[in-house]
Scaffold this active site. Structure first.
Site, PDB file in Angstrom:
ATOM      1  CG  HIS A 164      -8.764  24.778 -32.668  1.00 52.76           C
ATOM      2  ND1 HIS A 164      -7.652  25.419 -33.112  1.00 52.76           N
ATOM      3  CD2 HIS A 164      -8.558  24.535 -31.360  1.00 52.76           C
ATOM      4  CE1 HIS A 164      -6.801  25.571 -32.094  1.00 52.76           C
ATOM      5  NE2 HIS A 164      -7.335  25.046 -31.027  1.00 52.76           N
TER       6      HIS A 164
ATOM      7  CB  CYS B 297       0.209  27.818 -28.980  1.00 52.29           C
ATOM      8  SG  CYS B 297      -0.695  26.470 -29.730  1.00 52.29           S
TER       9      CYS B 297
HETATM   10  C1  PLP Z   1      -0.532  19.433 -28.267  1.00 53.85           C
HETATM   11  C2  PLP Z   1      -1.466  20.551 -27.951  1.00 53.85           C
HETATM   12  N1  PLP Z   1      -2.089  20.538 -26.781  1.00 53.85           N
HETATM   13  C3  PLP Z   1      -2.964  21.489 -26.436  1.00 53.85           C
HETATM   14  C4  PLP Z   1      -3.222  22.551 -27.266  1.00 53.85           C
HETATM   15  C5  PLP Z   1      -4.192  23.602 -26.854  1.00 53.85           C
HETATM   16  O1  PLP Z   1      -5.405  23.389 -27.479  1.00 53.85           O
HETATM   17  P1  PLP Z   1      -6.434  24.608 -27.646  1.00 53.85           P
HETATM   18  O2  PLP Z   1      -5.885  25.489 -28.718  1.00 53.85           O
HETATM   19  O3  PLP Z   1      -7.720  23.945 -28.004  1.00 53.85           O
HETATM   20  O4  PLP Z   1      -6.492  25.285 -26.331  1.00 53.85           O
HETATM   21  C6  PLP Z   1      -2.578  22.636 -28.487  1.00 53.85           C
HETATM   22  C7  PLP Z   1      -2.813  23.802 -29.364  1.00 53.85           C
HETATM   23  O5  PLP Z   1      -2.181  24.106 -30.302  1.00 53.85           O
HETATM   24  C8  PLP Z   1      -1.674  21.605 -28.836  1.00 53.85           C
HETATM   25  O6  PLP Z   1      -1.018  21.627 -30.002  1.00 53.85           O
END
Ligand code: PLP
Length: 412
Positions: free
Chosen positions: A219, A344
């Protein structure tokens, strides 16, 4: 108290909308959605592990997706594992490699201070189980110091995890140099990189870089949610961290998300068509946004480097004397969608650990805003954002006690 969601919904849809939050999750283009739809009920709706026709059709989606992604990364057959997110891939990389260690005298893991929580938290879990977690600091633009990395490596180290591109401030690490340092010290140390924010934005050749494990998330590149990949070099041993069966994936039990994989396959195809041209265009829009904000809004700090060492899609600034969440809400009423602080964790009102790690103060970290450019943005989108940001910040500074105090001081 009235909820922000109610306030924004009542406010209605603004006449123009510019989504600049592709870091947290992206808009999925119609070509990608159309590719997914048949896999819900027309073909490939079976289980990819099962040898009936719909199962074979589903299996074909997995195979062709891995083959396509493999080509973009220079990966050999059988070196990509399908998961359901970048978070799952990072957990599998870190915990799976820890579980598979044969030399129990190696119990030290080194991660950078600005990793995504899905790297930091599994590393902390290992710490709870007797491992030693060492966090390597970064400089004021987010770069890991190669000499410091070298000094931290010892015979106890089993793994180093340093991301390719930082998700908040866009710092592109010199992976080639960092991997070389690690491998020259000790070939046995596993080098994992979280490339969730790097894949399809900077060139990545895992063999040339010498990377052992790499995380990718669908995504983040206009694919659907629900697909992650982990590249694991054939010579690296990992163990599954989930138990179960009925999956074609040796290290990730549970059925694969076949419609999402079909969508991801299309997103990869689109991202690598005219790759260089798209990236160059994104850089122009990125720099226009950075320069426009700095020119039009007083008291702004750019977080992260400028130029070629910054991801082509990343803009991150701290607006002083205002608070990040209030900016996201104010800009939402104007149709400009951004995120504050740590992507996040925006609903957690804590300053971003990334912005603090580059030496910003708490107040500066609280006012940090992340804008993500996508290849679907136009110059008009960026100009619209630039027309809304200055009045939004001005209004918030007028009503915030901190902003008012500062402005009164300026007038005095
Ligand atoms: C650098 C990084 N690693 C891992 C993730 C986690 O990915 P996912 O949202 O697919 O769990 C993110 C999500 O924003 C991210 O920016």
């Amino acid at each position: 108290m009235r909820k922000v969601s109610e306030f924004l919904i009542e406010h209605g849809k603004p006449s123009r909308e510019v989504y600049l939050d592709h870091e947290n999750s992206g808009w999925v283009p119609p070509e990608v959605v159309n590719e997914m739809l048949p896999y819900f009920n027309q073909k490939g709706y079976g289980h990819p592990s099962i040898t009936n026709r719909p199962g074979w059709e589903a299996y074909e989606v997995l195979e062709s997706t891995l083959e396509l992604v493999g080509r973009t990364l220079n990966v050999s057959d059988g070196e990509l594992i399908i998961t359901h997110s970048g978070t799952e891939s990072n957990n599998l990389a870190i915990k799976g490699a820890a579980l598979a260690r044969t030399d129990k005298e190696r119990y030290k893991i080194i991660v950078s201070a600005i990793e995504h929580p899905s790297v930091i938290f599994p590393a902390r879990t290992l710490e709870e189980h007797g491992f030693k977690l060492v966090t390597i600091p970064v400089d004021n633009e987010g770069f890991v110091d190669p000499e410091m990395l070298e000094a931290l490596i010892d015979e106890k180290t089993f793994m180093v995890s340093i991301q390719a591109v930082n998700h908040e401030i866009g710092t592109i690490q010199n992976l080639e140099e960092l991997v070389k340092i690690v491998k020259e010290r000790d070939e046995k140390i596993i080098f994992h990189t979280d490339a969730s924010d790097a894949y399809a934005r900077i060139p990545l050749d895992v063999k040339k870089l010498g990377i052992d494990m790499m995380t990718i998330s669908s995504h983040k590149i206009h694919g659907p949610k629900g697909v992650g990949l982990l590249y694991v070099d054939k010579k690296i041993k990992i163990k599954s961290i989930l138990d179960g069966a009925l999956s074609t994936q040796r290290f990730w039990p549970g059925v694969e998300n076949v419609p999402a994989l079909a969508g991801f396959r299309k997103a990869v195809e689109l991202a690598f068509t005219d790759f260089e041209k798209i990236v160059e265009r994104m850089k122009v829009l990125r720099d226009r946004l950075i320069d426009g904000i700095i020119e039009k809004v007083p008291d702004v700090l750019l977080n992260g480097p400028r130029g070629e060492k910054r991801a082509p899609d990343n803009v991150n600034v701290s607006f002083l004397h205002v608070e990040g969440e209030s900016i996201t809400i104010e800009l939402s009423t104007r149709g400009v969608y951004v995120s504050s602080g740590s992507a996040c964790t925006s609903r957690v009102l804590e300053p971003s650990h990334v912005i603090l790690a580059i030496g910003r103060r708490y107040e500066e970290a609280h006012g940090s805003i992340l804008f993500k450019i996508s290849r679907y943005h136009t110059e008009g989108d960026i100009e619209y954002a630039l027309s809304q940001i200055p009045p939004a910040i001005q209004r918030l500074r007028t009503i915030s006690p901190l902003g008012r105090e500062i402005m009164e001081e300026a007038v005095d």
